[in-house]
Every structure is written in C-alpha cells, then in structure tokens.
Design a protein around this motif. Structure first.
Motif, mmCIF file in Angstrom:
data_model
loop_
_atom_site.group_PDB
_atom_site.id
_atom_site.type_symbol
_atom_site.label_atom_id
_atom_site.label_comp_id
_atom_site.label_asym_id
_atom_site.label_seq_id
_atom_site.Cartn_x
_atom_site.Cartn_y
_atom_site.Cartn_z
ATOM 1 N N ARG A 97 -25.038 -43.803 -35.125
ATOM 2 C CA ARG A 97 -26.058 -44.858 -35.048
ATOM 3 C C ARG A 97 -25.682 -46.068 -35.897
ATOM 4 N NH1 ARG A 97 -29.359 -40.295 -35.576
ATOM 5 N NH2 ARG A 97 -30.115 -40.948 -37.606
ATOM 6 N N LEU A 98 -24.907 -45.831 -36.964
ATOM 7 C CA LEU A 98 -24.450 -46.931 -37.825
ATOM 8 C C LEU A 98 -23.134 -47.540 -37.339
ATOM 9 C CD1 LEU A 98 -25.249 -45.380 -41.332
ATOM 10 C CD2 LEU A 98 -26.569 -47.120 -40.076
ATOM 11 N N GLY A 99 -22.561 -46.981 -36.262
ATOM 12 C CA GLY A 99 -21.309 -47.497 -35.720
ATOM 13 C C GLY A 99 -20.085 -47.116 -36.538
ATOM 14 N N LEU A 100 -20.206 -46.084 -37.373
ATOM 15 C CA LEU A 100 -19.104 -45.702 -38.253
ATOM 16 C C LEU A 100 -18.185 -44.652 -37.638
ATOM 17 C CD1 LEU A 100 -21.150 -45.539 -41.564
ATOM 18 C CD2 LEU A 100 -19.704 -47.416 -40.722
ATOM 19 N N VAL A 101 -18.774 -43.694 -36.922
ATOM 20 C CA VAL A 101 -18.019 -42.647 -36.242
ATOM 21 C C VAL A 101 -18.697 -42.388 -34.902
ATOM 22 C CG1 VAL A 101 -17.252 -40.239 -36.263
ATOM 23 C CG2 VAL A 101 -17.355 -41.524 -38.404
ATOM 24 N N ARG A 102 -17.954 -42.580 -33.844
ATOM 25 C CA ARG A 102 -18.455 -42.275 -32.506
ATOM 26 C C ARG A 102 -17.627 -41.135 -31.937
ATOM 27 N NH1 ARG A 102 -18.446 -47.384 -33.491
ATOM 28 N NH2 ARG A 102 -16.393 -47.806 -32.631
ATOM 29 N N GLY A 103 -18.241 -40.323 -31.104
ATOM 30 C CA GLY A 103 -17.501 -39.219 -30.499
ATOM 31 C C GLY A 103 -18.099 -38.826 -29.171
ATOM 32 N N THR A 104 -17.225 -38.540 -28.233
ATOM 33 C CA THR A 104 -17.630 -37.984 -26.943
ATOM 34 C C THR A 104 -16.746 -36.779 -26.686
ATOM 35 O OG1 THR A 104 -18.263 -40.146 -26.081
ATOM 36 C CG2 THR A 104 -17.918 -38.392 -24.473
#
Length: 158
Positions: A97-104
């Motif tokens: 949500r903070l744009g620090l770690v995204r993962g799919t």
C-alpha cells in the motif's frame, strides 16, 4: 528493482486433481508446510481476498500475508491438446500500500496428453525495498510447497 522467485515440479496426477487441491484452501493445513492456512471465500473468485498464513523454514516463525485473487483461469484445453490453468494473487500488505514492496504470485499448471502435470510458480517482487520481502525464504517456501503439492496429488491419484 525486481526479483522473481520460482519453483517447479512434475506431478504424476491429472491436472484437474492438482487444480482441485490448489483451490481447496481450507485443506492447506493438512498438507502444505509453507502456506499452513489460507482464508478465502469458497469457491474462490477473481477479486476475492485471500489471507495466507506462512510458516518459514526452521525456527524463523510465521507471518500473515493479505492477498487478493487476480487471476483464476480454470483448466481448459487448447487446440494444441494441452490443458492449462492459472491461479494468481497480488500482495496487499502495508508495504504494498505504501509502494515499497509489490508482489504477484502466479501458480500455473500445464498438461500435455499422456504427460505429467507441470506445476510452476513465480512471485514477481518489485519496489524500492524488495529485499525486505525475504526472497530467499520465499524461494525455500515455494520449494516446500511444490514438493508437498506433488506428494498430495500423487497420493490422491493413487
């Protein structure tokens, strides 16, 4: 920065059975040493939340990972005779949500006629703090998950 974490295995069981095991999230605690619990509406649908309770190897503890199902392509056979299915979900924790770690995470099944089911999973991590996602621990978990899925499906296929 982007880091992909992967695992794969060949499963001597029909793809439909492997798919059924993957979607039976209430049963994960009985066979899955990595995702020891998964809370998700049944049957799962695209857009549904799925909360994963992950057990790290050894004494590294456990964590809760809020996700959302983004792809649910049920098994279908193409003109080439190969059957495919895909389950994917997107990480929705605070770092995302903070744009620090995204993962799919993608879990893909493929089965050609007369062949075992190929299981492949990959988590596509990105963001400025991607190293905080502990890619080494995730890779270990994915390997344990793949081995356990193979054992479960082959046992049920008898």
């Amino acid at each position: 920065m982007r880091i992909d974490v992967e695992a794969a295995t060949q499963i001597d069981a029909p793809l439909d059975l492997v798919w059924e095991i993957m979607l039976d999230t209430p049963a994960y605690g009985g066979w899955n040493p990595f995702v020891v619990r998964a809370d998700c509406p049944q049957p799962p649908s695209v857009g549904d939340p799925i909360t994963l309770f992950v057990a790290w190897a050894g004494k590294e503890g456990r964590t809760r990972s809020p996700e959302r199902i983004s792809v649910l392509d049920h098994p279908s056979t193409g003109p080439d005779g190969v059957t495919r299915a895909t389950l994917a979900y997107v990480y929705e924790g605070l770092p995302a949500r903070l744009g620090l770690v995204r993962g799919t995470r993608y879990q893909r099944l493929t089965q050609a006629p007369g062949e075992p089911t190929a299981y492949a999973t990959v988590e596509e991590f990105s963001g400025p703090l991607v190293r905080l996602a502990a890619p080494g621990r995730v890779a270990d978990g994915f390997e344990r998950h793949a081995v356990a899925l193979k054992q479960r499906a082959e046992h049920l296929a008898g």
